[in-house]
Design a protein around this motif. Structure first.
Motif, PDB file in Angstrom:
ATOM      1  N   LYS A   1       0.856  -1.186   0.000  1.00  0.00           N
ATOM      2  CA  LYS A   1       0.000   0.000   0.000  1.00  0.00           C
ATOM      3  C   LYS A   1       0.894   1.240   0.000  1.00  0.00           C
ATOM      4  O   LYS A   1       1.606   1.502   0.965  1.00  0.00           O
ATOM      5  N   TYR A   2       0.849   1.977  -1.086  1.00  0.00           N
ATOM      6  CA  TYR A   2       1.780   3.074  -1.325  1.00  0.00           C
ATOM      7  C   TYR A   2       1.163   4.418  -0.942  1.00  0.00           C
ATOM      8  O   TYR A   2      -0.001   4.692  -1.243  1.00  0.00           O
ATOM      9  N   ASP A   3       1.981   5.290  -0.337  1.00  0.00           N
ATOM     10  CA  ASP A   3       1.545   6.664  -0.138  1.00  0.00           C
ATOM     11  C   ASP A   3       1.447   7.378  -1.480  1.00  0.00           C
ATOM     12  O   ASP A   3       0.494   8.098  -1.747  1.00  0.00           O
ATOM     13  N   LEU A   4       2.466   7.198  -2.327  1.00  0.00           N
ATOM     14  CA  LEU A   4       2.473   7.852  -3.633  1.00  0.00           C
ATOM     15  C   LEU A   4       3.399   7.110  -4.587  1.00  0.00           C
ATOM     16  O   LEU A   4       4.498   6.718  -4.210  1.00  0.00           O
ATOM     17  N   ILE A   5       2.923   6.913  -5.813  1.00  0.00           N
ATOM     18  CA  ILE A   5       3.776   6.489  -6.914  1.00  0.00           C
ATOM     19  C   ILE A   5       3.742   7.608  -7.941  1.00  0.00           C
ATOM     20  O   ILE A   5       2.676   7.957  -8.463  1.00  0.00           O
ATOM     21  N   ALA A   6       4.892   8.219  -8.198  1.00  0.00           N
ATOM     22  CA  ALA A   6       4.999   9.325  -9.152  1.00  0.00           C
ATOM     23  C   ALA A   6       5.700   8.817 -10.405  1.00  0.00           C
ATOM     24  O   ALA A   6       6.834   8.336 -10.338  1.00  0.00           O
ATOM     25  N   LEU A   7       5.027   8.931 -11.533  1.00  0.00           N
ATOM     26  CA  LEU A   7       5.522   8.377 -12.795  1.00  0.00           C
ATOM     27  C   LEU A   7       5.896   9.473 -13.774  1.00  0.00           C
ATOM     28  O   LEU A   7       5.185  10.478 -13.908  1.00  0.00           O
ATOM     29  N   GLY A   8       7.014   9.250 -14.476  1.00  0.00           N
ATOM     30  CA  GLY A   8       7.434  10.120 -15.565  1.00  0.00           C
ATOM     31  C   GLY A   8       7.650   9.293 -16.812  1.00  0.00           C
ATOM     32  O   GLY A   8       7.296   8.119 -16.877  1.00  0.00           O
ATOM     33  N   GLU A   9       8.260   9.890 -17.830  1.00  0.00           N
ATOM     34  CA  GLU A   9       8.490   9.171 -19.075  1.00  0.00           C
ATOM     35  C   GLU A   9       9.445   8.000 -18.900  1.00  0.00           C
ATOM     36  O   GLU A   9       9.289   6.958 -19.526  1.00  0.00           O
ATOM     37  N   ASP A  10      10.454   8.181 -18.061  1.00  0.00           N
ATOM     38  CA  ASP A  10      11.458   7.126 -17.930  1.00  0.00           C
ATOM     39  C   ASP A  10      11.855   6.861 -16.484  1.00  0.00           C
ATOM     40  O   ASP A  10      12.928   6.332 -16.209  1.00  0.00           O
ATOM     41  N   ARG A  11      10.974   7.213 -15.547  1.00  0.00           N
ATOM     42  CA  ARG A  11      11.258   6.890 -14.154  1.00  0.00           C
ATOM     43  C   ARG A  11       9.982   6.835 -13.340  1.00  0.00           C
ATOM     44  O   ARG A  11       8.966   7.452 -13.688  1.00  0.00           O
ATOM     45  N   ALA A  12      10.057   6.064 -12.269  1.00  0.00           N
ATOM     46  CA  ALA A  12       8.952   5.933 -11.329  1.00  0.00           C
ATOM     47  C   ALA A  12       9.511   6.045  -9.923  1.00  0.00           C
ATOM     48  O   ALA A  12      10.444   5.309  -9.568  1.00  0.00           O
ATOM     49  N   VAL A  13       8.965   6.958  -9.146  1.00  0.00           N
ATOM     50  CA  VAL A  13       9.454   7.187  -7.792  1.00  0.00           C
ATOM     51  C   VAL A  13       8.361   6.797  -6.801  1.00  0.00           C
ATOM     52  O   VAL A  13       7.249   7.311  -6.863  1.00  0.00           O
ATOM     53  N   ILE A  14       8.699   5.882  -5.914  1.00  0.00           N
ATOM     54  CA  ILE A  14       7.822   5.519  -4.799  1.00  0.00           C
ATOM     55  C   ILE A  14       8.136   6.480  -3.656  1.00  0.00           C
ATOM     56  O   ILE A  14       9.300   6.634  -3.270  1.00  0.00           O
ATOM     57  N   VAL A  15       7.107   7.117  -3.127  1.00  0.00           N
ATOM     58  CA  VAL A  15       7.307   8.076  -2.040  1.00  0.00           C
ATOM     59  C   VAL A  15       6.558   7.595  -0.813  1.00  0.00           C
ATOM     60  O   VAL A  15       5.403   7.183  -0.894  1.00  0.00           O
ATOM     61  N   ASP A  16       7.234   7.642   0.322  1.00  0.00           N
ATOM     62  CA  ASP A  16       6.607   7.266   1.586  1.00  0.00           C
ATOM     63  C   ASP A  16       6.830   8.387   2.584  1.00  0.00           C
ATOM     64  O   ASP A  16       7.969   8.782   2.842  1.00  0.00           O
ATOM     65  N   TRP A  17       5.728   8.931   3.112  1.00  0.00           N
ATOM     66  CA  TRP A  17       5.824  10.016   4.085  1.00  0.00           C
ATOM     67  C   TRP A  17       6.022   9.433   5.478  1.00  0.00           C
ATOM     68  O   TRP A  17       5.297   8.539   5.885  1.00  0.00           O
ATOM     69  N   LYS A  18       6.958   9.987   6.229  1.00  0.00           N
ATOM     70  CA  LYS A  18       7.226   9.516   7.585  1.00  0.00           C
ATOM     71  C   LYS A  18       7.191  10.685   8.564  1.00  0.00           C
ATOM     72  O   LYS A  18       7.763  11.736   8.301  1.00  0.00           O
ATOM     73  N   THR A  19       6.540  10.469   9.703  1.00  0.00           N
ATOM     74  CA  THR A  19       6.440  11.507  10.732  1.00  0.00           C
ATOM     75  C   THR A  19       7.405  11.224  11.880  1.00  0.00           C
ATOM     76  O   THR A  19       7.056  11.326  13.054  1.00  0.00           O
ATOM     77  N   ALA A  20       8.630  10.862  11.535  1.00  0.00           N
ATOM     78  CA  ALA A  20       9.635  10.492  12.530  1.00  0.00           C
ATOM     79  C   ALA A  20       9.976  11.659  13.452  1.00  0.00           C
ATOM     80  O   ALA A  20      10.050  12.806  13.027  1.00  0.00           O
ATOM     81  N   LEU A  21      10.219  11.350  14.712  1.00  0.00           N
ATOM     82  CA  LEU A  21      10.683  12.352  15.667  1.00  0.00           C
ATOM     83  C   LEU A  21      12.202  12.466  15.676  1.00  0.00           C
ATOM     84  O   LEU A  21      12.752  13.434  16.183  1.00  0.00           O
ATOM     85  N   LYS A  22      12.873  11.450  15.139  1.00  0.00           N
ATOM     86  CA  LYS A  22      14.326  11.468  14.981  1.00  0.00           C
ATOM     87  C   LYS A  22      14.647  10.976  13.571  1.00  0.00           C
ATOM     88  O   LYS A  22      13.946  10.107  13.052  1.00  0.00           O
ATOM     89  N   PRO A  23      15.693  11.497  12.953  1.00  0.00           N
ATOM     90  CA  PRO A  23      16.044  11.013  11.610  1.00  0.00           C
ATOM     91  C   PRO A  23      16.618   9.602  11.680  1.00  0.00           C
ATOM     92  O   PRO A  23      17.553   9.342  12.442  1.00  0.00           O
ATOM     93  N   PRO A  24      16.079   8.655  10.945  1.00  0.00           N
ATOM     94  CA  PRO A  24      16.581   7.282  10.985  1.00  0.00           C
ATOM     95  C   PRO A  24      17.885   7.142  10.220  1.00  0.00           C
ATOM     96  O   PRO A  24      18.204   7.931   9.331  1.00  0.00           O
ATOM     97  N   ARG A  25      18.625   6.137  10.560  1.00  0.00           N
ATOM     98  CA  ARG A  25      19.853   5.828   9.841  1.00  0.00           C
ATOM     99  C   ARG A  25      19.514   5.208   8.492  1.00  0.00           C
ATOM    100  O   ARG A  25      18.550   4.460   8.361  1.00  0.00           O
ATOM    101  N   ARG A  26      20.332   5.502   7.509  1.00  0.00           N
ATOM    102  CA  ARG A  26      20.082   4.971   6.176  1.00  0.00           C
ATOM    103  C   ARG A  26      20.153   3.445   6.148  1.00  0.00           C
ATOM    104  O   ARG A  26      19.331   2.787   5.510  1.00  0.00           O
ATOM    105  N   ASP A  27      21.115   2.868   6.860  1.00  0.00           N
ATOM    106  CA  ASP A  27      21.224   1.410   6.821  1.00  0.00           C
ATOM    107  C   ASP A  27      20.038   0.737   7.509  1.00  0.00           C
ATOM    108  O   ASP A  27      19.650  -0.380   7.148  1.00  0.00           O
ATOM    109  N   THR A  28      19.431   1.417   8.487  1.00  0.00           N
ATOM    110  CA  THR A  28      18.224   0.883   9.105  1.00  0.00           C
ATOM    111  C   THR A  28      17.094   0.822   8.088  1.00  0.00           C
ATOM    112  O   THR A  28      16.407  -0.190   7.949  1.00  0.00           O
TER     113      THR A  28
END
Length: 277
Positions: free
Chosen positions: A118-145
């Motif tokens: 279940k996606y928050d947003l799928i944004a489509l262009g001619e040659d790319r598709a970006v899945i976007v997920d909104w997060k209401t984090a109180l602290k910035p998560p680590r990228r590896d997490t």
């Protein structure tokens, strides 16, 4: 093991299985509703849940082009209003705009059942598709997490497998897909993950193995408790398994602890994406 006939795999259920097989067993096999708070303080936690739900609704309304002024009139919470301002300033910047599909669900077969995303947003262009997920984090998560999360594995995989109907009937090549986590509290710190054919094949094989492992287990003894006891602070079943009676404080959670609590990744990374609007 007798899973309900209607059970579907999701990033939430599979994350439960990976984090703690026993939690999966209680939640999905026994359908056990245990009366314990996930996080403390309970009132603050519930408020944060409500704020996260409201923000997701606001973002969806903006994407379907409801008048921003009309949207703002519905906001009566200062924190949510701040998130909304951040979203208006940068939440959609740089995303393809040929077609934007908010709050959309896709599914594919997996081990004789369905895998649902279940996606928050799928944004489509001619040659790319970006899945976007909104997060209401109180602290910035680590990228590896984030990179290890089942959501980061499942969402691009399912889009490649099942997203052709969003792309004029043409399959979306894995190399055209990326996934972005955008944080309401940290609008200038989005995390972007690219995709590839090799990663698509790797993820598909991993998900098949994971589902087969899960379905091959028979009873409670085959679903052991996690060895990572710190996860139990944010689990509603902790007292059932004698892993403590007091919920952890979601505001103080360290960023390498389990993302079940919204202190790290917002109103539960595994739950907010599955709220129905």
């Amino acid at each position: 093991m007798n899973l309900p006939p209607q059970f579907q795999f999701s990033q939430s259920s599979l994350q439960d299985f990976v984090d703690c097989p026993r939690r999966f067993y209680y939640r999905y096999v026994l359908d056990l509703q245990y009366p314990a708070p996930q996080s403390a303080p309970l009132q603050d936690f519930e408020l944060h849940m409500q704020q996260g739900e409201q923000f997701h609704r606001l973002a969806q309304q903006a994407i379907i082009k409801i008048d921003p002024a009309a949207i703002e009139e519905t906001i009566d919470d200062d924190r949510v209003f701040g998130w909304w301002q951040n979203f208006r300033a940068s939440g959609l910047v740089g995303l393809p705009d040929k077609q934007r599909c908010p709050e959309i669900t896709l599914s594919v077969p997996l081990a004789g059942r369905r895998l649902v995303a279940k996606y928050d947003l799928i944004a489509l262009g001619e040659d790319r598709a970006v899945i976007v997920d909104w997060k209401t984090a109180l602290k910035p998560p680590r990228r590896d997490t984030l990179e290890r999360r089942l959501q980061t594995i499942i969402y691009p995989y399912v889009l490649v497998k099942a997203g052709a109907h969003l792309n004029d009937g043409q399959p979306i090549p894995p190399e055209n897909v990326s996934m972005m986590y955008w944080f309401t509290e940290f609008p200038d710190q989005p995390q972007m993950f690219s995709y590839s054919a090799a990663k698509f094949a790797e993820d598909g094989a991993y998900l098949e193995r994971l589902a087969a492992d899960l379905l091959a287990r028979s009873d409670e003894t085959a679903f052991p408790l996690t060895d990572e006891v710190y996860r139990c602070k944010f689990c509603t079943y902790r007292s059932l398994d004698q892993r403590g009676v007091k919920a952890g404080d979601f505001r103080d959670q360290a960023d390498d602890e389990p993302e079940q609590a919204p202190g790290v990744l917002g109103v539960s990374l595994d739950q907010i994406a599955e709220i129905e609007f």
